[in-house]
Design an enzyme around this catalytic site. Structure first.
Site, short mmCIF file in Angstrom:
data_model
loop_
_atom_site.label_atom_id
_atom_site.label_comp_id
_atom_site.label_asym_id
_atom_site.label_seq_id
_atom_site.Cartn_x
_atom_site.Cartn_y
_atom_site.Cartn_z
N THR A 188 0.82 -1.22 0.00
CA THR A 188 0.00 0.00 0.00
C THR A 188 0.85 1.27 0.00
OG1 THR A 188 -0.03 -0.01 2.41
CG2 THR A 188 -1.89 -1.09 1.31
N LYS A 189 2.17 1.12 -0.01
CA LYS A 189 3.02 2.30 0.18
C LYS A 189 3.25 3.07 -1.13
CE LYS A 189 3.61 1.89 4.63
NZ LYS A 189 2.59 0.92 5.07
#
Ligand code: PLP
Length: 386
Positions: A188-189
């Site tokens: 998700t980064k």
């Protein structure tokens, strides 16, 4: 604006943008048969350090590993105290515990949601050895104040930059101000390698120790022991961990990194669309970035105050999910979790600012993968849910 009411497919929160270049590089890596730590990881380390303007970098298999080994390399021992924020992912606090140290929380500033230096000052004891600030959502902490405290009390500073790859503070890159900077490339980064992390350090010897501790405590470059230059013996010099990054991950990271700035621009555009669309709604929007800083726009969080909206935060989460929009909570404050209550006696009320944010906050999708239509769908879902 077309009113789609409810989109046909679920919009996954934090879905990564993955492009052909990294897919091809991963396939090429597999074909070489060198899957583990190797040349792709070494290149990713060099490229990342160059992007950040840092001299020393070590790729690992997570930011959690990066935090853990940074604490060890900082010389922190059992019984030592490390001050961090209650508004973070559990990994920040767990890394302190894994290193045998004692975590101490200092409440946040309600506006920036970052650790409040005045609170840090009140938590310092004779056992304090380090401060671990988290650049929450990609907004830099007040590093001048924190570095000043660290200087006065001879403390190490380990920056948790899991949200903050592109963050700058007064001309300096996040993760290059303290002694260590730790980054995440979790899915998700801002850029991803699947699982993955990186440490930047000011001192070459710290990075050397982190690399050694990340691969069982084996002596330098043990990963090359099976190369065509002939078998090399290694020596175990410390009891280390299995935290090394694989070339399959490095292969993804090399190409993701070339797009770090274009992805940042895309998230900025989404951030601005949300700000404009939600300006008249009874919710609190993220504070604007502070002057002379660069926000990484990793999270876009709105605050749902039941007294203003007539809706509980969790009811809003359900309403968004029912409209096929994935949402997140970053985060319930650390003292809300039973493990820390039982083992450290922490109570949410003792950190009231983090508690309030944790009970009101909702993160909306802001990944670079979102199309303009996705963003429109999020805006409509928010507007209709309130
Ligand atoms: C603030 C913060 N610190 C640390 C981590 C841990 O990162 P990783 O999943 O790479 O171990 C995360 C991950 O979500 C995070 O958000």
């Amino acid at each position: 604006m077309e009113d789609r009411v409810i989109r046909d497919t679920f919009l996954v929160f934090g879905a990564p943008a993955i492009e052909d270049a990294e897919i091809e590089e991963v396939v090429a890596s597999i074909k070489t048969g060198w899957l583990g730590t190797g040349p792709k990881v070494a290149q990713f380390e060099r490229d990342f350090a160059a992007y950040k303007g840092a001299n020393y970098s070590a790729a690992l298999n997570s930011c959690t590993a990066a935090l853990h080994l940074s604490i060890l390399a900082a010389g922190i021992k059992p019984g030592d105290e490390v001050i961090t924020t209650p508004m973070t992912f559990c990994a920040t606090v767990n890394a302190i515990i894994h290193a045998g140290a004692t975590p101490v929380l200092a409440d946040i500033d309600s506006l920036t949601m970052n650790i409040d230096p005045l609170e840090v000052e009140t938590k310092i004891t004779a056992r304090t050895r380090a401060i671990m600030p988290v650049h929450f959502a990609g907004r830099p902490c007040n590093m001048d104040a924190l570095m000043n405290i660290a200087d006065r009390h001879n403390l190490k500073v380990i920056e948790d930059c899991a949200h903050a790859i592109e963050t700058r503070y007064k001309g300096r890159m996040a993760g290059t101000i303290g002694d260590f900077g730790c980054f995440s490339f979790y899915v998700t980064k801002n850029i991803i390698t699947g699982e993955g992390g990186m440490v930047l350090a000011q001192r070459e010897e710290d990075i050397a120790r982190i690399k050694m501790l990340g691969l069982h405590g084996m002596s330098k470059d043990a990963w090359m022991r099976f190369s065509d230059e002939g078998y090399k013996h290694y020596q175990v010099v410390e009891c280390g961990f299995k935290y090394n990054m694989m070339d399959l991950q490095g292969a993804i990271g090399i190409h993701q990194l070339t797009r770090v700035e274009s992805y940042w621009k895309r998230r900025l555009a989404i951030w601005e669309r949300y700000n404009e669309a939600f300006a008249g709604l009874p919710v609190t929007l993220p504070a604007p970035p502070e002057p002379d800083t660069r926000h990484a726009f990793h999270l876009y969080s709105i605050q749902i105050d039941e007294k203003r909206t007539g809706l509980k935060r969790d009811a809003f989460l359900d309403a968004m999910t029912a409209r096929n929009i994935g949402v997140g909570v970053h985060y319930l404050s650390i003292p809300e979790h039973p493990y820390y209550q039982v083992n450290y006696g922490w109570k949410p009320e003792e950190y009231p600012r983090a508690m309030l944010i944790g009970r009101q906050t909702v993160s909306l999708p802001i990944s670079a993968k979102l199309t303009d239509t996705d963003v429109t769908d999020v805006i409509q879902a928010v507007t209709r849910s309130l």
